[in-house]
Design an enzyme around this catalytic site. Structure first.
Site, short mmCIF file in Angstrom:
data_model
loop_
_atom_site.label_atom_id
_atom_site.label_comp_id
_atom_site.label_asym_id
_atom_site.label_seq_id
_atom_site.Cartn_x
_atom_site.Cartn_y
_atom_site.Cartn_z
N LYS A 74 8.12 -8.07 -2.86
CA LYS A 74 8.75 -7.28 -1.81
C LYS A 74 8.41 -8.03 -0.58
CE LYS A 74 9.29 -3.75 1.03
NZ LYS A 74 10.69 -3.42 1.72
N LEU A 91 2.95 4.34 2.46
CA LEU A 91 2.25 4.23 4.13
C LEU A 91 2.44 3.06 4.77
CD1 LEU A 91 -0.91 5.81 2.15
CD2 LEU A 91 0.34 6.97 4.00
N PRO A 92 2.00 3.07 6.02
CA PRO A 92 2.51 1.99 6.75
C PRO A 92 1.70 0.49 6.78
CG PRO A 92 1.22 3.46 8.14
CD PRO A 92 1.30 4.13 6.94
N THR A 125 4.34 -1.19 1.22
CA THR A 125 4.60 -2.50 1.46
C THR A 125 3.33 -3.16 1.70
OG1 THR A 125 6.93 -2.67 2.36
CG2 THR A 125 5.76 -4.57 2.47
#
Length: 324
Positions: A176, A70-71, A101
């Site tokens: 990440k 998901l964003p 992320t």
């Protein structure tokens, strides 16, 4: 009691990256159920045999693993904690694989809720770009209990290539964010390097190759420079997501008491690019700030409008730590 195998996979979030990862699972024969705010994003997968779930609870009730891609951290929280969200439908021993992320503290917070419901959390963000997600050659960083990582390995290997177990839950999200920060800084530096070379009268196709074979090379140069020099800027990643990623790193550094200097400047430049060109502009369009300021386009013939992974698909495998 024997650990249950992964048979049924639920996948939530079928955007630029998520849709490609889900397609890899379908190609590898996984029993796949999908969900997204936009059902149209799921249609190609449904046509190939995936099933649809109306909400997270329904998806969780029939899945051995739930993948979220998901964003933003807020989007993940909504999907997991909504009244009809994933947590309300979790079955014992179900793995939650967070591939967004996200903020490490947030993934640990949601992980505690997953554990309280009987599930097992892993964070497993990807790195390498949409073109590598499409071929399964993308890298995956995975954090969480080793036993859960090993159980999820067949799924991870179906979606990605080089897979690193980073440590406990949340460690993959930290790593990440670190790698995304480096990529963002490299992008800003590439824009300045190409513009200085252009102003000095150098041929930019030659400059591209010179950087590629030198100590100044980077993954970002070998990918994003190509679509910059083409003029499409199409890296399949948007300015709003770039600002989010750089901000996550900046906030993490501040929280840890690190006196960051480059990071706040990078965030400021990216925010300016977002205001100029809009949140859905490709992130590599940040170099247009320099093009506009200098009245020069960074262009060279022979570069592609879109990135395509030319490497053959490789079997997913764990990357071991170097021997001491």
């Amino acid at each position: 009691m024997e650990t249950p195998a992964i048979g049924r996979v639920g996948f939530i979030g079928l955007g630029n990256v998520g849709g490609k990862l889900a397609a890899n699972l379908l190609r590898q024969g996984f029993d796949l159920t999908v969900q997204d705010l936009d059902r149209a994003a799921a249609e190609p997968l449904l046509a190939q045999g995936a099933r649809w779930a109306d909400n997270g609870r329904e998806l969780a009730q029939i899945s051995d693993v739930i993948v979220t891609c998901l964003p933003s951290p807020a989007a993940s929280a909504e999907v997991m904690e909504a009244p009809d969200g994933v947590i309300t439908g979790l079955r014992p021993e179900t793995i939650w694989l967070e591939m967004s992320t996200t903020d490490d503290a947030e993934v640990r917070r949601l992980g505690e809720l997953v554990e309280a419901a009987g599930g097992i959390p892993l964070d497993a963000p990807v790195s390498g770009g949409c073109h590598r997600a499409a071929t399964g050659n993308i890298a995956i960083l995975a954090g969480g209990e080793r036993a859960a990582f090993e159980r999820a390995m067949p799924l991870l290997a179906a979606m990605g290539c080089e897979i690193v177990h980073t440590g406990p839950l949340g460690s993959a999200s930290v790593l990440k964010v670190v790698t995304n920060y480096l990529a963002g800084v490299h992008l800003l530096a590439i824009g300045e390097a190409l513009m200085v070379a252009k102003k000095a009268g150098l041929d930019l196709a030659t400059v591209y190759e010179g950087i590629r074979v030198s100590s100044g090379n980077s993954f970002v140069h070998e990918t994003e420079s190509r679509v910059i020099l083409n003029g499409s800027y199409n890296v399949n990643f948007t300015m709003d997501l770039e600002v989010k990623d750089l901000s996550l790193f900046d906030h993490l550094g501040a929280k840890l008491g690190v006196p960051l200097e480059l990071s706040p400047l990078a965030v400021s430049i990216m925010r300016d690019g977002l205001e100029r060109y809009g949140p859905r502009a490709w992130s590599s369009m940040i170099v247009k700030r320099l093009e506009d300021a200098c009245g020069e386009d960074l262009r060279a013939p022979g570069f592609p409008a879109e990135l395509i992974d030319q490497e053959p698909p490789t079997t997913g495998h764990e990357v071991a730590r170097p021997a001491v």
